[in-house]
Design an enzyme around this catalytic site. Structure first.
Site, PDB file in Angstrom:
ATOM      1  N   CYS A 196       0.811  -1.224   0.000  1.00 13.82           N
ATOM      2  CA  CYS A 196       0.000   0.000   0.000  1.00 13.82           C
ATOM      3  C   CYS A 196       0.842   1.272   0.000  1.00 13.82           C
ATOM      4  O   CYS A 196       0.359   2.338  -0.372  1.00 13.82           O
ATOM      5  CB  CYS A 196      -0.932   0.012   1.205  1.00 13.82           C
ATOM      6  SG  CYS A 196      -1.960  -1.446   1.314  1.00 13.82           S
TER       7      CYS A 196
ATOM      8  N   HIS B  52      -3.553   7.087   2.935  1.00 13.34           N
ATOM      9  CA  HIS B  52      -3.956   5.791   2.373  1.00 13.34           C
ATOM     10  C   HIS B  52      -5.374   5.481   2.840  1.00 13.34           C
ATOM     11  O   HIS B  52      -5.714   5.715   4.012  1.00 13.34           O
ATOM     12  CB  HIS B  52      -2.985   4.727   2.882  1.00 13.34           C
ATOM     13  CG  HIS B  52      -3.370   3.338   2.512  1.00 13.34           C
ATOM     14  ND1 HIS B  52      -3.720   2.980   1.233  1.00 13.34           N
ATOM     15  CD2 HIS B  52      -3.451   2.205   3.256  1.00 13.34           C
ATOM     16  CE1 HIS B  52      -4.002   1.693   1.205  1.00 13.34           C
ATOM     17  NE2 HIS B  52      -3.854   1.201   2.421  1.00 13.34           N
TER      18      HIS B  52
ATOM     19  N   ASN C 147     -10.087  -0.374  -0.134  1.00 15.94           N
ATOM     20  CA  ASN C 147      -8.629  -0.299  -0.116  1.00 15.94           C
ATOM     21  C   ASN C 147      -8.079  -0.816  -1.457  1.00 15.94           C
ATOM     22  O   ASN C 147      -8.151  -2.006  -1.740  1.00 15.94           O
ATOM     23  CB  ASN C 147      -8.121  -1.152   1.052  1.00 15.94           C
ATOM     24  CG  ASN C 147      -6.623  -1.093   1.224  1.00 15.94           C
ATOM     25  OD1 ASN C 147      -5.899  -0.616   0.349  1.00 15.94           O
ATOM     26  ND2 ASN C 147      -6.142  -1.592   2.345  1.00 15.94           N
TER      27      ASN C 147
HETATM   28  N1  ACO Z   1     -18.636  -9.322   8.676  1.00 14.49           N
HETATM   29  C1  ACO Z   1     -19.101  -9.684   9.866  1.00 14.49           C
HETATM   30  N2  ACO Z   1     -18.329 -10.061  10.890  1.00 14.49           N
HETATM   31  C2  ACO Z   1     -17.006 -10.070  10.677  1.00 14.49           C
HETATM   32  C3  ACO Z   1     -16.431  -9.706   9.460  1.00 14.49           C
HETATM   33  C4  ACO Z   1     -17.301  -9.324   8.424  1.00 14.49           C
HETATM   34  N3  ACO Z   1     -16.867  -8.938   7.206  1.00 14.49           N
HETATM   35  N4  ACO Z   1     -15.086  -9.808   9.550  1.00 14.49           N
HETATM   36  C5  ACO Z   1     -14.818 -10.218  10.789  1.00 14.49           C
HETATM   37  N5  ACO Z   1     -15.982 -10.396  11.473  1.00 14.49           N
HETATM   38  C6  ACO Z   1     -16.145 -10.829  12.846  1.00 14.49           C
HETATM   39  C7  ACO Z   1     -14.975 -11.642  13.360  1.00 14.49           C
HETATM   40  O1  ACO Z   1     -15.087 -12.977  12.951  1.00 14.49           O
HETATM   41  C8  ACO Z   1     -15.091 -11.449  14.834  1.00 14.49           C
HETATM   42  O2  ACO Z   1     -16.074 -12.316  15.297  1.00 14.49           O
HETATM   43  P1  ACO Z   1     -15.892 -13.076  16.725  1.00 14.49           P
HETATM   44  O3  ACO Z   1     -15.811 -11.981  17.743  1.00 14.49           O
HETATM   45  O4  ACO Z   1     -17.125 -13.917  16.825  1.00 14.49           O
HETATM   46  O5  ACO Z   1     -14.617 -13.853  16.604  1.00 14.49           O
HETATM   47  C9  ACO Z   1     -15.630 -10.026  14.975  1.00 14.49           C
HETATM   48  O6  ACO Z   1     -16.174  -9.699  13.697  1.00 14.49           O
HETATM   49  C10 ACO Z   1     -14.569  -9.014  15.330  1.00 14.49           C
HETATM   50  O7  ACO Z   1     -13.453  -9.223  14.485  1.00 14.49           O
HETATM   51  P2  ACO Z   1     -12.177  -8.348  14.600  1.00 14.49           P
HETATM   52  O8  ACO Z   1     -11.177  -8.798  13.563  1.00 14.49           O
HETATM   53  O9  ACO Z   1     -11.722  -8.277  16.005  1.00 14.49           O
HETATM   54  O10 ACO Z   1     -12.786  -6.923  14.174  1.00 14.49           O
HETATM   55  P3  ACO Z   1     -12.083  -5.518  14.199  1.00 14.49           P
HETATM   56  O11 ACO Z   1     -12.898  -4.572  14.964  1.00 14.49           O
HETATM   57  O12 ACO Z   1     -10.611  -5.604  14.478  1.00 14.49           O
HETATM   58  O13 ACO Z   1     -12.234  -5.074  12.672  1.00 14.49           O
HETATM   59  C11 ACO Z   1     -10.969  -4.989  10.632  1.00 14.49           C
HETATM   60  C12 ACO Z   1     -11.658  -5.877  11.640  1.00 14.49           C
HETATM   61  C13 ACO Z   1     -12.001  -4.075   9.986  1.00 14.49           C
HETATM   62  C14 ACO Z   1     -10.332  -5.881   9.567  1.00 14.49           C
HETATM   63  C15 ACO Z   1      -9.885  -4.129  11.332  1.00 14.49           C
HETATM   64  O14 ACO Z   1      -9.067  -4.927  12.149  1.00 14.49           O
HETATM   65  C16 ACO Z   1      -9.032  -3.407  10.347  1.00 14.49           C
HETATM   66  O15 ACO Z   1      -9.485  -2.535   9.632  1.00 14.49           O
HETATM   67  N6  ACO Z   1      -7.736  -3.715  10.313  1.00 14.49           N
HETATM   68  C17 ACO Z   1      -6.852  -3.111   9.349  1.00 14.49           C
HETATM   69  C18 ACO Z   1      -6.807  -3.999   8.182  1.00 14.49           C
HETATM   70  C19 ACO Z   1      -6.497  -3.298   6.904  1.00 14.49           C
HETATM   71  O16 ACO Z   1      -6.956  -2.224   6.622  1.00 14.49           O
HETATM   72  N7  ACO Z   1      -5.712  -3.993   6.097  1.00 14.49           N
HETATM   73  C20 ACO Z   1      -5.437  -3.527   4.794  1.00 14.49           C
HETATM   74  C21 ACO Z   1      -4.025  -3.693   4.402  1.00 14.49           C
HETATM   75  S1  ACO Z   1      -2.950  -2.766   5.357  1.00 14.49           S
HETATM   76  C22 ACO Z   1      -3.456  -1.280   5.152  1.00 14.49           C
HETATM   77  O17 ACO Z   1      -3.840  -0.939   4.056  1.00 14.49           O
HETATM   78  C23 ACO Z   1      -3.412  -0.347   6.258  1.00 14.49           C
END
Ligand code: ACO
Length: 331
Positions: free
Chosen positions: A117, A258, A288
């Protein structure tokens, strides 16, 4: 610190997004997810997905044509063509060489740059260095990403986050205009590679039936860890780039971050001391697009009049590697 004299300036920008829109509700028909979950956690409502037959080189070449048109640059004038991509069309040759052929930039040295990214900020900085060394009059910097090709469409934790698109910029020596790149700060940490990676399909674990059956050629991510590292690293990079440019948060007219997640953007802006009305956000429309998010956002910000001659712009990104970086520009 005194504001440095810039060496290279952006004289044209462009973007290309496939027409095909996939909404959160569309994804919820195939995955156990919902518009409410996706939008509240990420700020994303929809993303563009390239149709079959539209590849990374196409996304990049169309964005490049728009940037070259604005800059008034003919293909034969391009001295260096750098393409940032995490989704090359083929392992050999580079997507940059494919784009070179499409555009007819026959005098350019063309190569891919892999910094996920953060790729566009890395590539701008490399092009600036080439210009500073007196080796180029025209640099074409392209970011092209067909993320839909490496997403595991059965994994709701990643599939909802990404989209396809391309962005581009033309860089030229600024010859005393006072406009251009004021500073940049680039960093990486390979110790954290396994937070966001594709385990198989490369030289370590070449493509085989078991790679395909287990989806090891597709992207895997530890979302929470990425989130924490992204905010910390981007905030720090903003501070360092502003400091090197002799600017404070009050001097920044627009932050172009980003576009991965609205919560990451808000937290980064808060730590950097920049209010959200000075932050460009389009993650809702595109998700993204890895390295393409920054040049697409930059091009839209210019089109919307949020970047005008004399504006101080700060751009910042974070991605797999891990890699991160920020750049301050005077437009
Ligand atoms: N729909 C519904 N539920 C979901 C989904 C979905 N799409 N995805 C995950 N869940 C569930 C999980 O299974 C989990 O369930 P559980 O509690 O029963 O185990 C619950 O939601 C919480 O999951 P978490 O991963 O803890 O959720 P979080 O609040 O951390 O959000 C997210 C997840 C949005 C991916 C966040 O961590 C994030 O944005 N991280 C950055 C990732 C990113 O942007 N990566 C891109 C590449 S790097 C960059 O560009 C910066």
């Amino acid at each position: 610190m005194k504001t440095p004299t810039p060496i290279a300036e952006i004289t044209g920008t462009g973007r290309f997004l496939p027409d095909n829109i996939v909404t959160n509700d569309d994804l919820a028909e195939k995955l156990d997810t919902s518009d409410e979950w996706i939008h509240s956690r990420t700020g994303i409502s929809e993303r563009r997905i390239a149709p079959d037959g539209m590849f990374t080189a196409h996304l990049g070449a169309e964005a490049a044509k728009a940037a070259m048109t604005e800059a008034g640059v003919e293909p034969g004038e391009v001295d260096i063509l750098i393409v940032s991509t995490a989704t090359p069309d083929r392992w050999l040759p580079s997507t940059a060489c494919d784009i070179q052929a499409v555009l007819g930039c026959k005098n350019a040295v063309a190569f891919d740059l892999m910094a996920a990214c953060t790729g566009h900020i890395y590539a701008l900085s490399m092009a600036e260095g080439y210009i500073a060394a007196g080796r180029a009059e025209v640099a074409l910097v392209v970011a092209a990403e067909k993320m839909s090709a490496i997403v595991d469409w059965s994994d709701r934790t990643t599939a909802v986050l990404f989209g396809d698109g391309g962005g581009a910029a033309v860089l030229r020596p600024c010859n005393g205009s006072g406009r251009g790149i004021l500073s940049s700060h680039l960093q990486s940490d390979g110790n954290l590679a396994d937070l966001l990676y594709r385990p198989g399909g490369g030289a370590i674990d070449p493509v085989s039936q078991s790679v395909l059956d287990e989806g090891r050629h597709l992207m895997r991510m530890h979302g929470r860890e990425i989130f924490k590292n992204a905010v910390r690293s981007m905030a720090e990079a903003c501070d360092i780039a502003m400091n090197k440019a002799g600017l404070t948060a009050n001097d920044i007219d627009l932050l172009v971050p980003h576009q991965a997640n609205i919560r990451i953007i808000e937290a980064t802006a808060k730590y950097a001391g920049i209010p959200m009305d000075k932050v460009f956000v389009n993650v809702e429309k595109y998700g993204n697009m890895s390295s393409a998010t920054v040049p697409v956002a930059f091009d839209e910000a210019r089109e919307q009049g949020r970047v005008v001659p004399g504006s101080n712009v700060l751009t910042v990104a974070f991605g797999a590697g891990l890699t991160w970086g920020a750049m301050a520009l005077r437009m």
